[in-house]
Design an enzyme around this catalytic site. Structure first.
Site, PDB file in Angstrom:
ATOM      1  N   GLN A   1      -4.753 -12.509  17.587  1.00 57.76           N
ATOM      2  CA  GLN A   1      -6.188 -12.591  17.304  1.00 57.76           C
ATOM      3  C   GLN A   1      -6.968 -12.824  18.603  1.00 57.76           C
ATOM      4  OE1 GLN A   1      -7.686 -12.633  13.920  1.00 57.76           O
ATOM      5  NE2 GLN A   1      -9.464 -12.228  15.219  1.00 57.76           N
TER       6      GLN A   1
ATOM      7  N   ARG B   1      -8.350  -5.624  16.677  1.00 58.88           N
ATOM      8  CA  ARG B   1      -7.007  -6.159  16.434  1.00 58.88           C
ATOM      9  C   ARG B   1      -5.959  -5.094  16.735  1.00 58.88           C
ATOM     10  NH1 ARG B   1      -6.085 -10.087  12.971  1.00 58.88           N
ATOM     11  NH2 ARG B   1      -4.113 -10.246  14.079  1.00 58.88           N
TER      12      ARG B   1
ATOM     13  N   CYS C   1     -12.671 -14.340  12.476  1.00 64.13           N
ATOM     14  CA  CYS C   1     -11.401 -13.603  12.465  1.00 64.13           C
ATOM     15  C   CYS C   1     -11.200 -12.855  11.143  1.00 64.13           C
ATOM     16  CB  CYS C   1     -10.244 -14.547  12.732  1.00 64.13           C
ATOM     17  SG  CYS C   1     -10.237 -15.983  11.643  1.00 64.13           S
TER      18      CYS C   1
ATOM     19  N   ARG D   1       4.773 -13.060  10.849  1.00 64.01           N
ATOM     20  CA  ARG D   1       3.671 -13.910  10.379  1.00 64.01           C
ATOM     21  C   ARG D   1       4.231 -14.886   9.370  1.00 64.01           C
ATOM     22  NH1 ARG D   1      -2.306 -13.005   7.958  1.00 64.01           N
ATOM     23  NH2 ARG D   1      -2.632 -12.760  10.186  1.00 64.01           N
TER      24      ARG D   1
ATOM     25  N   ASP E   1     -14.129 -19.826  11.164  1.00 63.17           N
ATOM     26  CA  ASP E   1     -12.942 -19.392  10.416  1.00 63.17           C
ATOM     27  C   ASP E   1     -12.992 -20.112   9.062  1.00 63.17           C
ATOM     28  OD1 ASP E   1     -10.412 -18.479   9.647  1.00 63.17           O
ATOM     29  OD2 ASP E   1      -9.296 -19.778  11.028  1.00 63.17           O
TER      30      ASP E   1
ATOM     31  N   HIS F   1      -2.346 -18.100  16.943  1.00 67.10           N
ATOM     32  CA  HIS F   1      -2.674 -16.743  16.482  1.00 67.10           C
ATOM     33  C   HIS F   1      -3.017 -15.850  17.688  1.00 67.10           C
ATOM     34  CE1 HIS F   1      -3.496 -13.604  13.784  1.00 67.10           C
ATOM     35  NE2 HIS F   1      -4.608 -14.000  13.218  1.00 67.10           N
TER      36      HIS F   1
END
Ligand code: CP
Ligand code: NVA
Length: 344
Positions: free
Chosen positions: A143, A324, A279, A113, A236, A140
């Site tokens: 996600q 997730r 998210c 990340r 988001d 992402h």
């Protein structure tokens, strides 16, 4: 045996963006994630990565992605090793290439990340082991797979459902969702001010996938048009990690806040055909340092979503967070577990 026979189409591959997968492979990982979630609920062991070592590289903070990779690794029988930005030399004293070559000799898989997509690409290129993108400024994918699992859990299908993303249409999550939804046949709308529309080449790519999957892609600054008929309202944060332009974003995105009015504008608010997704982390109140600063400076106590929607019957953000782990487990097991997946 036919020398072209492949025991596992995913084995050894990296997942750095949705585009590393075919639409069929993306759908497969969504279903595999749901299957692994059920195995865990039924207490059925699935230690497909017994004895493997997994490096978890984090240049940016994380709650969900980190916890998912750690718990998923352990439940798969692997050993996760968290390496924060101040723990290793990557980027400061050692190049991506050299770091990748070292880690690839010690670990069986690497999660990264951070900021640049080129770093996660470099890790994949030089490590020789599967690399999973746990979020960069551009994509992402860990996600998207869990998000699609969440949509499928709620509606039983992806094809034909409509997701409207409201907010910063240029960010990693918007980008990944736009492409991911188009791949699996979900209609996708990016509802954002013109200044924050996705780049044209990304819109073109989404349209290419949509043409094949039968989906529809819309990018609009018109809220009424963008959310009409939506089954998923998604948002988001207005300012992503690594950015600092609060004033600009608050001014641009205030009209794009997800509130009950927006939920009603879908036309689906009365039945069971509408959910809200995020998210996370989310700014829906002032119980965070950021939330308090924004209230003090700009006089608003909720940002991308109101507390009312966040706590409403539409809210699925915590199911999403739970997914997730299972989606990430699917990505790790498929690419590293020597499973029998000859085709998808
Ligand atoms: N959604 C998400 O990636 O959360 P974290 O930043 O907590 O990992
Ligand atoms: N766009 C957000 C996503 C966080 C999961 C960020 O990059 O900060």
């Amino acid at each position: 045996m036919d020398k072209n026979f492949k025991q596992n189409v995913f084995q050894g591959r990296s997942i750095l963006a949705e585009t590393d997968l075919t639409p069929a492979e993306l759908n497969y990982l969504v279903d595999f994630g749901l299957h692994l979630k059920q195995l865990k609920k039924d207490n059925i062991p699935h230690k497909y990565l017994e004895g493997k070592n997994i490096a978890l590289l984090f240049e940016k903070a994380s709650t969900r992605t980190r916890s998912s990779f750690v718990t998923a690794s352990i439940e798969l029988g692997a050993h996760p090793d968290y390496q924060g930005k101040d723990d290793i030399h990557l980027g400061t004293k050692e190049s991506v290439e050299d770091t990748a070559k070292v880690l690839g000799r010690m670990y069986d898989g690497i999660e990264f990340r951070g900021f640049k997509q080129s770093v996660v690409e470099g890790l994949a290129k030089y490590s020789g082991v599967p690399v999973w993108n746990g979020l960069t400024d551009e994509w992402h994918p860990t996600q998207t797979i869990p998000d699609l699992m969440t949509v499928k859990e709620n509606f039983g299908t992806l094809k034909g459902k409509t997701l409207a993303f409201m907010g910063d249409g240029r960010n990693n999550v918007a980008h990944s969702l736009m492409i991911g939804c188009a791949m699996v046949g979900m209609n996708v709308r990016i509802v954002a001010p013109k200044e924050l529309f996705p780049a044209q080449d990304q819109i073109d790519l989404a349209n290419e996938y949509a043409k094949k999957s039968g989906a529809d892609v819309m990018v609009t600054d018109d809220i009424d048009q963008g959310v009409k008929g939506a089954n998923v309202i998604y948002t988001d944060v207005w300012v992503s990690m690594g950015e600092d332009n609060w004033e600009e974003r608050v001014n641009l995105l205030k009209p794009y806040q997800v509130n009950m009015d927006v939920m009603k504008k879908t036309g689906n608010a009365d039945g069971d055909d509408l959910i809200f997704m995020h998210c996370l982390p989310a700014f829906h109140d002032t119980n965070t340092e950021y939330g308090q600063n924004v209230q003090a400076k700009y006089g608003i106590h909720e940002m991308e979503v109101t507390d009312e929607v966040f706590n409403s019957r539409y809210a699925r953000q915590f199911d999403e967070a739970e997914n997730r782990k299972h989606g990430i487990k699917a990505m790790m097991a498929a690419t590293l577990g020597n499973l029998f997946i000859p085709e998808v």
